[in-house]
Design a protein around this motif. Structure first.
Motif, short mmCIF file in Angstrom:
data_model
loop_
_atom_site.label_atom_id
_atom_site.label_comp_id
_atom_site.label_asym_id
_atom_site.label_seq_id
_atom_site.Cartn_x
_atom_site.Cartn_y
_atom_site.Cartn_z
N CYS A 82 0.95 -1.38 0.11
CA CYS A 82 0.06 0.06 0.01
C CYS A 82 0.83 1.31 -0.02
CB CYS A 82 -0.79 -0.09 1.23
SG CYS A 82 -1.86 1.39 1.30
N THR A 83 0.44 2.20 -0.65
CA THR A 83 1.30 3.42 -1.08
C THR A 83 0.29 4.55 -0.69
OG1 THR A 83 1.00 3.69 -3.32
CG2 THR A 83 3.24 2.58 -2.49
N ASN A 84 -1.05 4.43 -0.42
CA ASN A 84 -2.01 5.32 -0.11
C ASN A 84 -1.44 6.33 0.91
OD1 ASN A 84 -4.30 6.68 -0.21
ND2 ASN A 84 -5.34 5.30 -1.34
N ILE A 85 -2.41 7.40 1.21
CA ILE A 85 -2.03 8.29 2.16
C ILE A 85 -1.37 7.92 3.45
CG2 ILE A 85 -4.16 9.11 2.68
CD1 ILE A 85 -1.50 11.67 2.09
N SER A 86 -1.93 7.17 4.03
CA SER A 86 -1.62 6.89 5.65
C SER A 86 -0.09 6.29 5.47
CB SER A 86 -2.61 5.91 6.18
OG SER A 86 -3.99 6.77 6.25
N CYS A 87 -0.14 5.15 4.41
CA CYS A 87 1.25 4.40 4.44
C CYS A 87 2.25 5.37 3.66
CB CYS A 87 0.73 3.25 3.39
SG CYS A 87 -0.07 1.67 4.12
N GLN A 88 1.74 6.19 2.98
CA GLN A 88 2.79 7.12 2.08
C GLN A 88 3.50 7.63 3.27
OE1 GLN A 88 1.38 10.84 0.40
NE2 GLN A 88 2.89 10.61 -1.39
N LEU A 89 2.90 8.41 4.08
CA LEU A 89 3.33 9.45 5.26
C LEU A 89 4.23 8.65 6.01
CD1 LEU A 89 0.08 11.14 6.27
CD2 LEU A 89 1.95 12.00 5.16
N LEU A 90 4.38 7.31 6.15
CA LEU A 90 5.21 6.52 6.95
C LEU A 90 6.14 5.44 6.02
CD1 LEU A 90 2.80 5.83 10.05
CD2 LEU A 90 4.92 7.40 9.88
N ILE A 124 -5.67 -0.46 1.98
CA ILE A 124 -6.27 -1.72 2.32
C ILE A 124 -6.49 -1.89 3.62
CG2 ILE A 124 -5.32 -3.11 0.44
CD1 ILE A 124 -2.80 -3.66 2.43
N ALA A 125 -7.09 -0.79 4.25
CA ALA A 125 -7.78 -1.00 5.62
C ALA A 125 -6.86 -1.29 6.54
CB ALA A 125 -9.13 -1.32 5.45
N ALA A 126 -5.58 -0.95 6.75
CA ALA A 126 -4.76 -1.22 8.03
C ALA A 126 -3.97 0.07 8.10
CB ALA A 126 -3.89 -2.54 7.64
N CYS A 127 -4.70 1.27 8.18
CA CYS A 127 -4.05 2.42 8.16
C CYS A 127 -3.17 2.86 9.39
CB CYS A 127 -4.97 3.60 7.80
SG CYS A 127 -5.93 3.27 6.57
N THR A 128 -3.57 2.24 10.49
CA THR A 128 -3.09 2.57 11.73
C THR A 128 -1.63 1.67 12.05
OG1 THR A 128 -4.37 1.01 13.01
CG2 THR A 128 -5.33 3.37 12.62
N GLU A 129 -1.57 0.71 11.04
CA GLU A 129 -0.63 -0.13 11.13
C GLU A 129 0.54 -0.03 9.77
OE1 GLU A 129 -0.73 -1.85 13.69
OE2 GLU A 129 -2.69 -1.02 14.24
N ALA A 130 0.60 1.12 9.38
CA ALA A 130 1.32 1.57 8.34
C ALA A 130 2.81 1.48 8.57
CB ALA A 130 0.93 3.20 7.79
N THR B 90 -9.46 4.47 6.46
CA THR B 90 -10.30 4.15 7.18
C THR B 90 -9.99 2.57 7.39
OG1 THR B 90 -12.05 5.34 5.92
CG2 THR B 90 -12.84 3.59 7.30
N TYR B 91 -10.24 2.09 9.01
CA TYR B 91 -9.78 0.81 9.39
C TYR B 91 -10.76 0.87 10.38
CZ TYR B 91 -7.46 -2.99 11.78
OH TYR B 91 -7.12 -3.96 12.48
N LYS B 92 -11.76 0.27 10.37
CA LYS B 92 -12.66 0.00 11.41
C LYS B 92 -13.71 -1.12 11.10
CE LYS B 92 -16.26 3.62 10.05
NZ LYS B 92 -17.35 2.50 9.99
N GLY B 126 -13.61 -7.72 -1.06
CA GLY B 126 -12.85 -8.81 -1.57
C GLY B 126 -11.65 -8.95 -0.93
N GLU B 127 -10.70 -8.24 -0.52
CA GLU B 127 -9.29 -8.31 0.02
C GLU B 127 -9.21 -8.86 1.39
OE1 GLU B 127 -10.25 -5.59 -1.98
OE2 GLU B 127 -9.00 -4.95 -3.21
N MET B 128 -10.33 -8.63 1.92
CA MET B 128 -10.39 -8.88 3.32
C MET B 128 -10.77 -10.49 3.59
SD MET B 128 -12.58 -5.58 4.71
CE MET B 128 -11.94 -4.10 4.67
N ALA B 129 -9.73 -11.09 3.38
CA ALA B 129 -9.78 -12.84 3.31
C ALA B 129 -10.07 -13.06 5.02
CB ALA B 129 -8.64 -13.51 3.02
#
Lengths: 210, 457
Positions: A82-90, A124-130, B90-92, B126-129
């Motif tokens: 992931c290189t989207n914003i939250s990951c890009q910042l870190l 990929i919705a793991a933004c706090t774990e970037a 978003t991650y919740k 889809g990605e959330m296996a």
């Protein structure tokens, strides 16, 4: 490769039965084809069209819209960084850059030995774990360059990588590309409520008797 | 004084086995369903309406009111659960699906019972296996225990919950695109009106689309009652909300806080939450509600986490995603990265979005690469104006005499994806214009040659 195997065709019929309209099952069925072959072949799309009563062109129309469906083989391990914003910042972009150097390929390509494909993906919705990545859709959190190297080394040697893996145990194991959930839904015949047929209009019984 | 921490939807997550039926039942699980079945559907609907449970997906519409939009006498009605969480930052919902799937299932059942919804489709990204695994396992357990399916808990209430999963497309989070995807089609939003699929949705029938976090609140509201729920949060935004705070804070994380009373400053700086900006750095900007929301700055820190004041101040609370940028951040690169997302994810149906987002990316990319032209800044704003005509929502900047432009933006497109790409452009240009100008000026000085990659084939 091929049409769905008899065993997978049975799974397909079970999935189709859960929808009022057959075509609704198409995305889960495309996943089933990808799980069988590692990608979605032309033959599989023809078969799926037969199963849900649409033309192969319509199956391709749906298939080509969604980026998880690969219409040609990819590496055994699909590494999505992931290189989207939250990951890009870190450091997500730097991590991708490191991965490209380490594997000698640009994002979107597969290594010559067919082991790794790298993709530069969206959130990929793991933004706090970037910065984070997934391997065949299994998460790795707060990945640094050294962690990436260790993950690749483990996979090359047939070991399950544990460093920075989000899950341990069977759920952290990396399956072949195409396998998503480790468990399928099964509705027992004696428990099924039945599909709500859009053409049969009647109020739910629990509302009428309330 | 920061409002005390209350855990309503994340109460089980500290248990290692929080996703199992055994843990769920041992911690009050399915009590909400049992209580709902002892009430009339109308009474359950009234209770949810009284709780003013605002939708947690982005638009923030009250769930109880949304259910009421289904036209009377038209059957069947469907419930579609939006678990396609993909908004940048978003991650919740993934956390709730992976770690408390039964709480979500209970919410689905309560919604179906109250609003007369005859079948539920639970659409997981889809990605959330792992989320798919956990929801499938939970559904299998719940069917076996008679919580789902025919004659639930011996009552005359029968409904199937069908696990469905996507295949990678952000746009499918838009509710009419979600329905298209669920019908097996390309996930393109439908033309409006009708504005809500409640009137014409899945298979052309009335359809309620609710977010995972929204539904996960229902069990608790029914068990404890709407009055109890409303003691938390503010009067117009009761209860709690989950916020994922990412980026340059000391402790990034997902925090459940009281809705409408906790402020951005408390969430970002309090020791019990994020503990301030990393390395003692200064705050440069923050995205308050996911990639689609206009940026906020130091001046907006004391706003409460509540839709109306945030909207009035020029942005939105969106999907509960706060992305924090410290003083080391390159605003132009950050802007490009968010814009690139929308350019990639545009479904291509509406011309202003399909063409506009790509051009925004192209122009920003050349500015970042050192090929920017003096006219590019005006061109960016002009392209943005074609997607969202008129003044674009923006935060106030008092020292520069700039007033806030309230949310939402106007749009020349069917759905808000295109206008979302304009948010980072207008936000960054309004506040950090000199950074863009400096990058463009650098072009006149010649393009630096990098050797780092020169041996790379």
């Amino acid at each position: 490769m091929s049409r769905l195997s008899p065993q997978n065709e049975a799974v397909a019929h079970e999935i189709i039965s859960r929808y009022p309209w057959k075509k609704s099952a198409l995305i889960p069925l495309l996943h089933l084809a990808q799980e069988q072959d590692g990608y979605v072949s032309d033959e599989a799309m023809v078969h799926l069209g037969e199963l849900v009563d649409v033309s192969p062109a319509e199956v391709l129309g749906t298939c080509s819209f969604y980026e998880m469906f690969k219409r040609e083989p990819v590496g055994r391990y699909l590494v999505n960084i992931c290189t989207n914003i939250s990951c890009q910042l870190l450091g997500g972009e730097e991590l991708l850059h490191h991965a490209e150097h380490a594997l000698g390929i640009k994002a979107g390509n597969t290594t010559g030995d067919g082991l790794f494909t790298i993709e530069d993906v969206e959130c990929i919705a793991a933004c706090t774990e970037a910065p984070c990545l997934t391997v065949n859709y299994r998460y790795f959190y707060k990945v640094e360059d050294g962690d990436f190297d260790a993950i690749v080394e483990d996979l090359r040697n047939g070991r399950q990588p544990t460093r920075k893996a989000a899950e341990s145990g069977p759920e952290g194991q990396i399956p072949p590309h195409g396998t998503l959930a480790l468990q399928r839904q099964h509705i027992p015949a004696d428990r099924v409520a039945g599909n709500a047929d859009p053409d049969r209009a009647s109020a739910p019984v629990w509302l009428e008797q309330a | 004084m920061t409002a005390p921490i209350v855990q309503l939807v994340t109460s089980r997550l500290h248990h290692a086995d929080s996703y199992t039926l055994a843990r769920f039942e041992a911690t009050g699980g399915y009590e909400g369903l049992r209580k709902a079945l002892s009430m009339t559907p109308a009474a359950v609907h009234d209770e949810i309406r009284a709780a003013t449970l605002l939708g947690r997906g982005g638009a923030g519409f009250p769930a109880g009111v949304k259910w009421g939009f289904t036209p009377p006498g038209v059957w069947p009605r469907y419930l579609v659960v939006n678990g396609d969480e993909s908004e940048p930052g978003t991650y919740k919902d993934r956390m709730l699906m992976e770690r408390d799937p039964h709480q979500l299932i209970e919410g689905c059942l309560i919604a179906c019972y109250a609003a007369g919804l005859s079948q539920c489709f639970l659409y997981v990204r889809g990605e959330m296996a792992l989320a798919q695994t956990r929801v499938a396992t939970a559904l299998n357990e719940a069917y076996a225990a008679q919580y789902v399916g025919r004659n639930i808990l011996g009552s005359n209430f029968s409904v199937d919950i069908v696990l469905h999963w996507g295949a990678g497309a952000y746009i499918v989070g838009e509710e009419t695109a979600l329905i298209e995807s669920l019908e097996g089609n390309r996930g393109m939003p439908r033309l409006k009106p009708p504005y809500f699929p409640a009137a014409i949705g899945l298979y052309g029938k009335p359809t309620v689309v609710n977010n995972v976090e929204t539904l996960s609140n229902l069990g608790g509201i029914i068990v404890r009652g709407s009055e109890d729920y409303k003691q938390y949060g503010s009067e117009s935004s009761p209860g709690t909300r989950m916020f994922a705070v990412s980026g340059h804070v000391r402790r990034p994380g997902v925090y459940e806080v009281q809705h409408g009373v906790t402020t951005f400053r408390e969430l970002l700086y309090d020791e019990q939450f994020c503990g301030g900006i990393r390395n003692g750095n200064a705050l440069k900007a923050f995205i308050p509600g996911g990639g689609s929301s206009p940026w906020f700055f130091e001046e907006q820190l004391d706003l409460p986490l509540e839709a109306r004041p945030v909207g009035g101040a020029g942005s939105m609370l969106g999907s509960g995603a706060i992305v924090v940028m410290d003083e080391t951040t390159d605003a132009v690169k950050a802007c490009l990265r968010v814009v690139r997302f929308y350019a990639r994810e545009s479904c291509g149906k509406c011309t202003p979005c399909r063409e506009g987002t790509s051009w925004l990316e192209t122009i920003l990319q050349r500015i970042v690469d050192g090929h920017g032209r003096p006219a590019d800044i005006d061109m960016l704003l002009d392209v943005g104006d074609n997607i969202s005509p008129g003044p674009y929502p923006a935060a106030s900047w008092e020292s520069e005499g700039l007033a806030a432009v309230p949310f939402p933006p106007k749009q020349t497109t069917i759905c808000p994806l295109g206008p979302s790409a304009v948010a980072p452009v207008v936000s960054a240009l309004r506040r950090f214009r000199p950074e863009f100008e400096a990058k463009i000026r650098r072009r006149a000085l010649g393009i630096p040659v990098r050797v780092e990659d020169s041996t790379h084939v």
